[in-house]
Write a protein that holds these residues in place. Structure first.
Motif, PDB file in Angstrom:
ATOM      1  N   LEU A 276     -23.413 116.070   1.237  1.00 45.82           N
ATOM      2  CA  LEU A 276     -22.853 116.275  -0.092  1.00 45.82           C
ATOM      3  C   LEU A 276     -23.472 115.358  -1.132  1.00 45.82           C
ATOM      4  N   GLY A 277     -23.898 114.165  -0.724  1.00 48.66           N
ATOM      5  CA  GLY A 277     -24.615 113.285  -1.624  1.00 48.66           C
ATOM      6  C   GLY A 277     -23.795 112.301  -2.429  1.00 48.66           C
ATOM      7  N   THR A 278     -22.484 112.486  -2.558  1.00 45.10           N
ATOM      8  CA  THR A 278     -21.675 111.536  -3.308  1.00 45.10           C
ATOM      9  C   THR A 278     -20.368 111.283  -2.573  1.00 45.10           C
ATOM     10  N   GLY A 279     -19.638 110.293  -3.051  1.00 44.08           N
ATOM     11  CA  GLY A 279     -18.338 109.993  -2.462  1.00 44.08           C
ATOM     12  C   GLY A 279     -18.276 108.571  -1.959  1.00 44.08           C
ATOM     13  N   LYS A 280     -17.112 108.195  -1.450  1.00 45.86           N
ATOM     14  CA  LYS A 280     -16.920 106.856  -0.920  1.00 45.86           C
ATOM     15  C   LYS A 280     -17.490 106.758   0.483  1.00 45.86           C
ATOM     16  N   ARG A 281     -17.994 105.579   0.805  1.00 43.43           N
ATOM     17  CA  ARG A 281     -18.466 105.310   2.154  1.00 43.43           C
ATOM     18  C   ARG A 281     -17.261 105.007   3.027  1.00 43.43           C
ATOM     19  N   LEU A 282     -17.186 105.618   4.201  1.00 47.69           N
ATOM     20  CA  LEU A 282     -16.059 105.418   5.097  1.00 47.69           C
ATOM     21  C   LEU A 282     -15.938 103.971   5.533  1.00 47.69           C
ATOM     22  N   PHE A 283     -17.058 103.334   5.870  1.00 43.39           N
ATOM     23  CA  PHE A 283     -17.037 101.972   6.380  1.00 43.39           C
ATOM     24  C   PHE A 283     -17.654 100.999   5.380  1.00 43.39           C
ATOM     25  N   GLY A 284     -17.519 101.266   4.097  1.00 39.39           N
ATOM     26  CA  GLY A 284     -18.188 100.500   3.071  1.00 39.39           C
ATOM     27  C   GLY A 284     -17.895  99.018   3.002  1.00 39.39           C
ATOM     28  N   ASP A 285     -16.639  98.642   2.934  1.00 38.66           N
ATOM     29  CA  ASP A 285     -16.297  97.249   2.661  1.00 38.66           C
ATOM     30  C   ASP A 285     -15.505  96.584   3.787  1.00 38.66           C
ATOM     31  N   ILE A 286     -15.669  97.044   5.010  1.00 39.38           N
ATOM     32  CA  ILE A 286     -14.898  96.459   6.099  1.00 39.38           C
ATOM     33  C   ILE A 286     -15.714  95.427   6.860  1.00 39.38           C
ATOM     34  N   VAL A 287     -15.027  94.652   7.654  1.00 34.76           N
ATOM     35  CA  VAL A 287     -15.679  93.651   8.489  1.00 34.76           C
ATOM     36  C   VAL A 287     -16.581  94.370   9.493  1.00 34.76           C
ATOM     37  N   PRO A 288     -17.832  93.909   9.694  1.00 29.19           N
ATOM     38  CA  PRO A 288     -18.693  94.557  10.686  1.00 29.19           C
ATOM     39  C   PRO A 288     -18.013  94.591  12.056  1.00 29.19           C
ATOM     40  N   THR A 289     -18.045  95.746  12.680  1.00 25.71           N
ATOM     41  CA  THR A 289     -17.390  95.958  13.965  1.00 25.71           C
ATOM     42  C   THR A 289     -18.346  96.701  14.888  1.00 25.71           C
ATOM     43  N   GLY A 290     -18.521  96.191  16.106  1.00 27.41           N
ATOM     44  CA  GLY A 290     -19.362  96.871  17.076  1.00 27.41           C
ATOM     45  C   GLY A 290     -18.644  98.090  17.648  1.00 27.41           C
ATOM     46  N   LEU A 291     -19.381  99.155  17.889  1.00 27.42           N
ATOM     47  CA  LEU A 291     -18.817 100.373  18.439  1.00 27.42           C
ATOM     48  C   LEU A 291     -19.612 100.829  19.652  1.00 27.42           C
ATOM     49  N   LYS A 292     -18.915 101.426  20.609  1.00 22.11           N
ATOM     50  CA  LYS A 292     -19.547 101.988  21.800  1.00 22.11           C
ATOM     51  C   LYS A 292     -19.125 103.445  21.903  1.00 22.11           C
ATOM     52  N   LEU A 293     -20.103 104.359  21.946  1.00 17.66           N
ATOM     53  CA  LEU A 293     -19.815 105.785  22.072  1.00 17.66           C
ATOM     54  C   LEU A 293     -19.282 106.064  23.472  1.00 17.66           C
ATOM     55  N   VAL A 294     -18.061 106.618  23.575  1.00 16.05           N
ATOM     56  CA  VAL A 294     -17.468 106.899  24.884  1.00 16.05           C
ATOM     57  C   VAL A 294     -17.312 108.393  25.147  1.00 16.05           C
ATOM     58  N   ASP A 295     -17.419 109.225  24.100  1.00 16.15           N
ATOM     59  CA  ASP A 295     -17.340 110.673  24.287  1.00 16.15           C
ATOM     60  C   ASP A 295     -17.966 111.357  23.082  1.00 16.15           C
ATOM     61  N   SER A 296     -18.617 112.478  23.331  1.00 16.46           N
ATOM     62  CA  SER A 296     -19.250 113.235  22.259  1.00 16.46           C
ATOM     63  C   SER A 296     -19.295 114.702  22.663  1.00 16.46           C
ATOM     64  N   LYS A 297     -18.830 115.566  21.775  1.00 14.44           N
ATOM     65  CA  LYS A 297     -18.845 117.005  22.022  1.00 14.44           C
ATOM     66  C   LYS A 297     -19.264 117.703  20.742  1.00 14.44           C
ATOM     67  N   ALA A 298     -19.896 118.849  20.901  1.00 17.12           N
ATOM     68  CA  ALA A 298     -20.265 119.666  19.750  1.00 17.12           C
ATOM     69  C   ALA A 298     -19.502 120.984  19.814  1.00 17.12           C
ATOM     70  N   THR A 299     -19.011 121.438  18.662  1.00 22.23           N
ATOM     71  CA  THR A 299     -18.335 122.731  18.614  1.00 22.23           C
ATOM     72  C   THR A 299     -19.377 123.822  18.389  1.00 22.23           C
ATOM     73  N   SER A 300     -18.950 125.061  18.477  1.00 25.72           N
ATOM     74  CA  SER A 300     -19.877 126.181  18.271  1.00 25.72           C
ATOM     75  C   SER A 300     -20.380 126.251  16.835  1.00 25.72           C
ATOM     76  N   THR A 301     -19.696 125.593  15.904  1.00 27.35           N
ATOM     77  CA  THR A 301     -20.117 125.586  14.497  1.00 27.35           C
ATOM     78  C   THR A 301     -20.960 124.364  14.150  1.00 27.35           C
ATOM     79  N   GLY A 302     -21.224 123.499  15.136  1.00 27.55           N
ATOM     80  CA  GLY A 302     -22.067 122.334  14.905  1.00 27.55           C
ATOM     81  C   GLY A 302     -21.320 121.072  14.543  1.00 27.55           C
ATOM     82  N   VAL A 303     -19.991 121.116  14.499  1.00 24.43           N
ATOM     83  CA  VAL A 303     -19.213 119.910  14.218  1.00 24.43           C
ATOM     84  C   VAL A 303     -19.260 119.020  15.456  1.00 24.43           C
TER      85      VAL A 303
END
Length: 78
Positions: free
Chosen positions: A31-58
């Motif tokens: 979309l190109g504009t809008g607020k950043r979801l993680f813009g002003d928060i404390v840096p936090t490490g993340l580990k991917l534990v699950d990932s799935k794709a729907t038939s529409t690409g979500v």
């Protein structure tokens, strides 16, 4: 319509170290504009534990928090 998350609520909870897991839905649009979801928060490490794709690409992604991230320098490519 119920909301499943709020930018200010997420930022408040992460700053207080009260988040154990993030469940993100990533839609295949730019979309190109809008607020950043993680813009002003404390840096936090993340580990991917699950990932799935729907038939529409979500993408349905689940991340666990791993504490504060460790930063490193990367040597330049030659």
């Amino acid at each position: 319509m119920p909301r499943h998350g709020s930018l200010s609520l997420i930022q408040t909870l992460v700053k207080a170290d009260l988040v154990d897991e993030f469940r993100l839905l990533v839609f295949p649009v730019v979309l190109g504009t809008g607020k950043r979801l993680f813009g002003d928060i404390v840096p936090t490490g993340l580990k991917l534990v699950d990932s799935k794709a729907t038939s529409t690409g979500v993408m349905l992604q689940t991340y666990e928090t791993t504490g504060r991230p460790a930063f490193a320098t990367v040597p330049p490519l030659e």
